[in-house]
Motif scaffolding. Structure first.
Motif, PDB file in Angstrom:
ATOM      1  N   ASN A 219       0.834  -1.201   0.000  1.00 43.15           N
ATOM      2  CA  ASN A 219       0.000   0.000   0.000  1.00 43.15           C
ATOM      3  C   ASN A 219       0.871   1.255   0.000  1.00 43.15           C
ATOM      4  OD1 ASN A 219      -2.935  -1.178   0.652  1.00 43.15           O
ATOM      5  ND2 ASN A 219      -1.440  -2.259   1.924  1.00 43.15           N
ATOM      6  N   PRO A 220       1.618   1.483  -1.081  1.00 46.47           N
ATOM      7  CA  PRO A 220       2.585   2.584  -1.104  1.00 46.47           C
ATOM      8  C   PRO A 220       1.948   3.981  -1.078  1.00 46.47           C
ATOM      9  CG  PRO A 220       2.354   1.626  -3.292  1.00 46.47           C
ATOM     10  CD  PRO A 220       1.606   0.738  -2.350  1.00 46.47           C
ATOM     11  N   SER A 221       0.662   4.076  -1.358  1.00 42.15           N
ATOM     12  CA  SER A 221       0.035   5.400  -1.402  1.00 42.15           C
ATOM     13  C   SER A 221      -0.341   5.920  -0.019  1.00 42.15           C
ATOM     14  CB  SER A 221      -1.213   5.366  -2.288  1.00 42.15           C
ATOM     15  OG  SER A 221      -2.169   4.462  -1.784  1.00 42.15           O
ATOM     16  N   LEU A 222      -0.291   5.074   0.999  1.00 43.92           N
ATOM     17  CA  LEU A 222      -0.613   5.527   2.351  1.00 43.92           C
ATOM     18  C   LEU A 222       0.479   6.468   2.864  1.00 43.92           C
ATOM     19  CD1 LEU A 222      -2.027   2.347   4.163  1.00 43.92           C
ATOM     20  CD2 LEU A 222      -3.266   4.441   3.566  1.00 43.92           C
ATOM     21  N   GLN A 223       0.065   7.658   3.273  1.00 43.93           N
ATOM     22  CA  GLN A 223       1.019   8.651   3.771  1.00 43.93           C
ATOM     23  C   GLN A 223       1.373   8.417   5.242  1.00 43.93           C
ATOM     24  OE1 GLN A 223       2.272  10.278   1.168  1.00 43.93           O
ATOM     25  NE2 GLN A 223       1.303  12.304   1.185  1.00 43.93           N
ATOM     26  N   LEU A 224       0.424   7.881   5.985  1.00 45.03           N
ATOM     27  CA  LEU A 224       0.602   7.655   7.415  1.00 45.03           C
ATOM     28  C   LEU A 224       0.481   6.158   7.702  1.00 45.03           C
ATOM     29  CD1 LEU A 224      -1.682  10.596   8.629  1.00 45.03           C
ATOM     30  CD2 LEU A 224       0.810  10.624   8.313  1.00 45.03           C
ATOM     31  N   ASP A 225       0.726   5.789   8.964  1.00 46.77           N
ATOM     32  CA  ASP A 225       0.640   4.381   9.342  1.00 46.77           C
ATOM     33  C   ASP A 225      -0.773   4.014   9.776  1.00 46.77           C
ATOM     34  OD1 ASP A 225       3.286   4.024   8.800  1.00 46.77           O
ATOM     35  OD2 ASP A 225       3.962   4.319  10.864  1.00 46.77           O
ATOM     36  N   ALA A 226      -1.746   4.588   9.100  1.00 46.74           N
ATOM     37  CA  ALA A 226      -3.145   4.303   9.416  1.00 46.74           C
ATOM     38  C   ALA A 226      -4.001   4.557   8.193  1.00 46.74           C
ATOM     39  CB  ALA A 226      -3.617   5.171  10.591  1.00 46.74           C
ATOM     40  N   MET A 227      -5.182   3.918   8.163  1.00 46.62           N
ATOM     41  CA  MET A 227      -6.126   4.135   7.069  1.00 46.62           C
ATOM     42  C   MET A 227      -6.827   5.478   7.250  1.00 46.62           C
ATOM     43  SD  MET A 227      -5.293   1.096   6.321  1.00 46.62           S
ATOM     44  CE  MET A 227      -5.629   0.129   7.759  1.00 46.62           C
ATOM     45  N   PRO A 228      -7.178   6.131   6.151  1.00 45.60           N
ATOM     46  CA  PRO A 228      -7.869   7.424   6.255  1.00 45.60           C
ATOM     47  C   PRO A 228      -9.307   7.248   6.736  1.00 45.60           C
ATOM     48  CG  PRO A 228      -7.765   6.724   3.971  1.00 45.60           C
ATOM     49  CD  PRO A 228      -6.944   5.740   4.746  1.00 45.60           C
ATOM     50  N   PRO A 229      -9.821   8.209   7.489  1.00 52.24           N
ATOM     51  CA  PRO A 229     -11.220   8.131   7.933  1.00 52.24           C
ATOM     52  C   PRO A 229     -12.158   8.567   6.812  1.00 52.24           C
ATOM     53  CG  PRO A 229     -10.223  10.144   8.719  1.00 52.24           C
ATOM     54  CD  PRO A 229      -9.130   9.391   7.994  1.00 52.24           C
ATOM     55  N   GLY A 230     -13.442   8.320   6.994  1.00 46.97           N
ATOM     56  CA  GLY A 230     -14.415   8.853   6.045  1.00 46.97           C
ATOM     57  C   GLY A 230     -14.820   7.877   4.966  1.00 46.97           C
ATOM     58  N   SER A 231     -14.480   8.207   3.721  1.00 51.50           N
ATOM     59  CA  SER A 231     -15.017   7.507   2.556  1.00 51.50           C
ATOM     60  C   SER A 231     -14.509   6.079   2.386  1.00 51.50           C
ATOM     61  CB  SER A 231     -14.690   8.302   1.280  1.00 51.50           C
ATOM     62  OG  SER A 231     -13.291   8.460   1.143  1.00 51.50           O
TER      63      SER A 231
END
Length: 349
Positions: A313-325
């Protein structure tokens, strides 16, 4: 193949008569030989043609086909994750490169000399991404050789960035978003080899439709459409006729760099590089996540290192999934069932 003409010579005038039993034996032999010749070669010839075509399909670009197959093993090779040599998809629709253009030759010499180490490292980094990227490009109607842009732009380094451009294809954030990519503090899909290549293919196809020239599309990819549109309008530039025109100097340099890389990729050994051992893309199981899970938590659930999830998952900027959508998380192949069980327990909290 026609029968040997020596088998059909007539008896010369004045020669001695031949005994009947000898004639009978010879005639019988000729009949059997004729049946063998006219029955077997048709099948053998078909097999020979098929074998030659198969060998031609397996031969590497720039390497002459060995037509002497008497000592070659025709056994099926053992399965391997390595795809030896340059992917055939690269050579299905080549771009016309201006022959003996000094600026292109200059950058070929640079890649062979001072830039050799960087170019060689890029070829190594490309071993997993390149086959997949070329397939995506062709599926969008873009010549697969346009993957040479990545060698020049980022050297297949996903975290590369320059003046606001980022990712494999070094796209500006606004352009990436226009092509359907997500770019924010949580996710930057310019770093994803699959999604970024789809966006780049879409953009390149748009530029080609505007200029009817892949060389001008290359120039516009780097400099933007405004200066290239002016040059194209004045000069009516077509593929293969780019240099000596009124293109901006930096555009001519950029296009020359890409075409030089393209030249080397067509025949690496000719320029002193080894054919890369390309690898098959890694399989994964996608799952849609609607909560901001931490990668460490997911890694513990499926018993893999966090680094493995980051790799997938190289597009993840942080060590967590984004909230929301929601986010389509890629899991290592075969780990989906284990994840589903753990996520069900997590959801009940």
């Amino acid at each position: 193949m026609a029968p040997d003409s020596s088998l059909h010579r007539h008896r010369a005038a004045g020669s001695e008569p031949v005994p009947f039993h000898t004639v009978f034996v010879k005639v019988t032999g000729l009949l059997l030989l004729s049946l063998f010749i006219f029955h077997f070669p048709a099948q053998a010839g078909a097999e020979s043609t098929e074998t030659s075509e198969t060998l031609a399909a397996l031969s590497l670009p720039g390497v002459p086909l060995n037509t002497d197959i008497s000592s070659m093993s025709l056994a099926r090779p053992a399965p391997s994750d390595a795809l030896i040599g340059t992917p055939a998809v690269l050579w299905r629709n080549g771009i016309e490169i201006p022959a003996h253009e000094p600026l292109i030759m200059r950058y070929i010499r640079f890649y062979q000399g001072d830039g050799r180490r960087t170019f060689s490292e890029s070829m190594k980094k490309a071993k997993t991404c390149l086959p997949m990227m070329t397939e995506i490009l062709e599926s969008h109607g873009v010549p697969a050789e346009m993957v040479s842009i990545v060698f020049v732009e980022s050297g297949f380094e996903k975290n590369s960035s320059y003046h606001g451009a980022g990712g494999y294809w070094q796209m500006m954030a606004a352009t990436a978003r226009n092509m359907g990519l997500r770019v924010d503090r949580w996710v930057d899909e310019r770093k994803d080899p699959i999604k970024s290549t789809k966006a780049a293919a879409k953009y390149l196809k748009t530029l080609y439709e505007q200029y009817d020239s892949w060389l001008l599309a290359l120039a516009a990819y780097n400099a933007g459409t405004r200066p290239i549109s002016c040059a194209a309008k004045k000069c009516r530039v077509k593929d293969g006729v780019l240099y000596g025109r009124r293109l901006p100097a930096h555009s001519a340099v950029y296009v020359s760099k890409v075409l030089a890389a393209m030249n080397i990729l067509r025949e690496p050994e000719k320029y002193g590089f080894e054919y890369p051992n390309y690898c098959k893309p890694t399989d994964y199981d996608p799952v849609l996540i609607n909560t901001p899970l931490k990668l460490e938590e997911v890694a513990n659930w499926i018993d893999v290192p966090v680094s493995r999830l980051k790799e997938l998952n190289p597009s993840l900027q942080l060590d967590a999934m984004p909230p929301g959508s929601g986010y389509a998380l890629r899991l290592p192949s075969g780990s989906r069932e284990k994840f589903d069980l753990a996520y069900e327990v997590y959801s009940r909290r």
